[in-house]
Design a protein around this motif. Structure first.
Motif, short mmCIF file in Angstrom:
data_model
loop_
_atom_site.label_atom_id
_atom_site.label_comp_id
_atom_site.label_asym_id
_atom_site.label_seq_id
_atom_site.Cartn_x
_atom_site.Cartn_y
_atom_site.Cartn_z
N LEU A 17 0.80 -1.21 0.00
CA LEU A 17 0.00 0.00 0.00
C LEU A 17 0.84 1.27 0.00
O LEU A 17 0.32 2.35 -0.21
N ARG A 18 2.14 1.14 0.20
CA ARG A 18 2.97 2.30 0.49
C ARG A 18 2.99 3.33 -0.63
O ARG A 18 2.99 4.53 -0.38
N ALA A 19 2.99 2.86 -1.88
CA ALA A 19 3.22 3.79 -3.00
C ALA A 19 1.95 4.11 -3.77
O ALA A 19 2.02 4.50 -4.92
N LEU A 20 0.79 3.96 -3.17
CA LEU A 20 -0.45 4.15 -3.90
C LEU A 20 -0.75 5.61 -4.19
O LEU A 20 -0.47 6.50 -3.39
N PHE A 446 22.26 -3.06 -10.70
CA PHE A 446 21.75 -2.26 -9.58
C PHE A 446 20.38 -2.78 -9.18
O PHE A 446 19.52 -3.05 -10.02
N ASP A 447 20.17 -2.91 -7.87
CA ASP A 447 18.92 -3.43 -7.32
C ASP A 447 18.00 -2.28 -6.92
O ASP A 447 18.21 -1.64 -5.89
N ALA A 448 16.96 -2.04 -7.74
CA ALA A 448 15.99 -0.99 -7.41
C ALA A 448 14.95 -1.49 -6.42
O ALA A 448 14.16 -0.69 -5.91
N GLY A 449 14.95 -2.79 -6.12
CA GLY A 449 14.05 -3.30 -5.09
C GLY A 449 14.30 -2.67 -3.74
O GLY A 449 13.42 -2.65 -2.87
N ARG A 450 15.49 -2.11 -3.58
CA ARG A 450 15.83 -1.40 -2.34
C ARG A 450 14.89 -0.22 -2.09
O ARG A 450 14.75 0.24 -0.95
N MET A 451 14.24 0.26 -3.15
CA MET A 451 13.33 1.40 -3.02
C MET A 451 12.19 1.10 -2.05
O MET A 451 11.61 2.02 -1.45
N LEU A 452 11.83 -0.18 -1.88
CA LEU A 452 10.73 -0.55 -1.00
C LEU A 452 11.13 -0.60 0.46
O LEU A 452 10.27 -0.58 1.34
N GLU A 453 12.42 -0.69 0.71
CA GLU A 453 12.88 -0.87 2.08
C GLU A 453 13.70 0.30 2.59
O GLU A 453 13.68 0.61 3.79
N GLU A 454 14.46 0.94 1.73
CA GLU A 454 15.33 2.03 2.13
C GLU A 454 14.71 3.37 1.74
O GLU A 454 13.74 3.43 1.00
N GLY A 455 15.28 4.43 2.22
CA GLY A 455 14.81 5.75 1.82
C GLY A 455 15.03 5.96 0.33
O GLY A 455 16.10 5.68 -0.21
N GLN A 456 14.00 6.45 -0.37
CA GLN A 456 14.09 6.61 -1.82
C GLN A 456 15.18 7.61 -2.20
O GLN A 456 15.86 7.42 -3.21
N ASP A 457 15.34 8.67 -1.41
CA ASP A 457 16.38 9.64 -1.72
C ASP A 457 17.76 9.00 -1.62
O ASP A 457 18.65 9.28 -2.43
#
Length: 495
Positions: A17-20, A446-457
């Motif tokens: 639900l985080r990015a809705l 590069f792993d963009a899956g990190r966007m779900l767990e780490e700060g996007q910035d």
């Protein structure tokens, strides 16, 4: 929303639900979860009940219509959601005073590249062998491999790019092949180019040379195999001379404005539009803020998301050119008796993408919020700072080759399923999910899956730093594995 789907609160549902966007009716499961029913990883579930015929919304827009009633928490996919796309569209005219909603982005720092005689900058210092026709493609590739061993360490690479075309072509089809090869020959990463012809083909060397911009012709050498004595020895001699010229080139500090980056996605999944593509979009915004060039292509993967992209057109002329291009591409499908919505691919569907609208709405996020400044035909080159729309199909190899021919000196390639293939310029593979990055470290950069767990910035800053290191010489996985190829879009009859 959690109450609407009547599920126990969990980290997985919270992640989904985080990015809705406001008003969305589906979410993506971060892993296999059970709500009203079992939801496969990266597939969608309904947040609210949907009646038959109701719009299904994701990314703040419609991705299709429900073909049956769907309960809250129910699996939403091809079995109960269908495309709304049909044919050509009479696009509303862009107002002359339309404001561009661009996110503020910090310009990129300098990098280290090779400055060419014509003032352009390259991310690599290489020699490319390009055949005019498929008859000499194996010859070119074989000699290139020998030359790469012979001159190892003197230039960044020596590569032969075979293809099966160049003869038995007519009209625009032949012209497109010639233009595409001329664009590749002009790419700054090719510090030297050897064009090799057979002699009797339709794609004659003289006509091909005329297509290459004047500023790039000085680096080009030619050989006609039928006129040569020992064609292998003569090819190697031409390469030797180019290697001697290029061996003294060194990297210098280059401005961010000198970057030209191609944007591509392939083997996407339902997380591509949440992680990898938005990550590229953030980098694109920084490219635009630096007066650099970014190139977006894969025209069929804009169908259904074009209005959001067209709203960023920098002028009425650009808006009209973009809408004309999309309708022309739709007509290309329709004239062949094919629906414009014959996408996503089987791999996309397995990864949770349901309709072309959903795929497109995720794909266009690679362009960030940058102004759309130009629209160019297949085989033409991007010249304006900002985001350029390039005519090419969705096929990975064809569109990535077209990006290199348009002047991209690096391609950013997002994927949820993975692929080992790379293209003429450094190809950075960006995974949409961390499972893929862990499973295929030999493919993924590069792993963009990190966007779900780490700060996007934090992730976006790390991504930009990594890309500048690639531009400055760090090898991608595809380069290290020798995975480089081209493909040409053949659109006409074969004699």
């Amino acid at each position: 929303m959690l109450a609407a789907i009547k599920a126990e609160e969990s980290d997985l549902v919270a992640t989904a639900l985080r990015a809705l966007e406001p008003g969305e009716e589906v979410a993506v499961a971060g892993n296999i979860i059970a709500i009203a029913e079992a939801i496969p990883a990266h597939h969608k579930f309904a947040l609210v009940p949907l009646s038959e015929g109701a719009d299904v919304r994701r990314f703040g827009a419609r991705i299709g219509r429900a073909t049956e009633s769907i309960r809250a928490g129910g699996h939403v996919h091809v079995h109960n959601c269908a495309t709304c796309l049909s044919g050509e569209i009479a696009y509303s005219e862009r107002p002359a005073d339309a404001a561009l909603d661009r996110a503020a982005a910090a310009p990129l720092p300098d990098w280290r590249g090779y400055r060419r005689a014509d003032g352009r900058w390259a991310t690599r210092n290489e020699i490319w062998l390009l055949p005019t026709v498929g008859c000499v493609a194996p010859l070119v590739e074989d000699v290139a491999r020998q030359a790469a061993h012979r001159h190892a360490g003197r230039v960044d690479a020596i590569a032969g790019f075979g293809h099966p075309h160049g003869c038995s072509q007519l009209g625009d089809d032949l012209a497109h092949t010639r233009r595409l090869l001329a664009g590749l020959a002009a790419n700054p990463n090719a510090g030297g180019v050897v064009l090799t012809g057979l002699g009797c083909e339709s794609n004659q060397l003289d006509s091909l040379l005329e297509e290459i911009p004047n500023a790039a012709r000085a680096k080009v050498r030619v050989l006609r195999a039928q006129d040569a004595g020992d064609e292998r020895a003569e090819l190697m001699s031409l390469i030797d001379d180019l290697a001697d010229e290029l061996a003294t080139a060194t990297r210098e500090i280059a401005p961010a404005s000198a970057l030209c980056v191609g944007l591509k996605c392939g083997g996407s999944d339902a997380l591509s539009g949440l992680t990898a593509n938005p990550l590229l979009g953030r980098f694109t915004d920084r490219l635009a803020a630096s007066d650099a060039r970014a190139i977006l292509t894969e025209i069929p993967e804009i169908f259904g998301a074009e209005e959001a992209l067209f709203a960023r057109a920098a002028s009425r002329e650009v808006f009209e050119d973009a809408s004309t291009l999309l309708n022309r591409f739709k007509r290309y499908f329709l004239d062949q008796g094919q629906p414009v919505s014959e996408n996503p691919s089987p791999g996309n569907i397995a990864g949770g993408i349901t309709t072309l609208e959903e795929k497109s709405l995720g794909a266009v996020q690679k362009g960030g919020h940058a102004a759309l400044v130009d629209v160019i035909d297949y085989g033409r080159q991007a010249t304006r700072p900002g985001l350029t729309l390039l005519e090419a199909p969705g096929n990975d190899a064809v569109s990535s080759t077209a990006l290199a021919a348009a002047g991209a000196t690096m391609v950013l390639f997002t994927t949820g399923r993975g692929t080992p293939l790379g293209f003429p310029v450094p190809t950075v593979k960006v995974s949409s999910n961390s499972n893929l990055a862990a499973a295929k470290p030999g493919w993924i950069d590069f792993d963009a899956g990190r966007m779900l767990e780490e700060g996007q910035d934090t992730v976006a800053a790390a991504f930009a730093a990594y890309l500048l290191s690639v531009a400055s010489g760090e090898q991608t996985r595809a380069e290290a594995n020798g995975q480089r190829a081209i493909a040409i879009w053949k659109s006409g009859v074969t004699l």
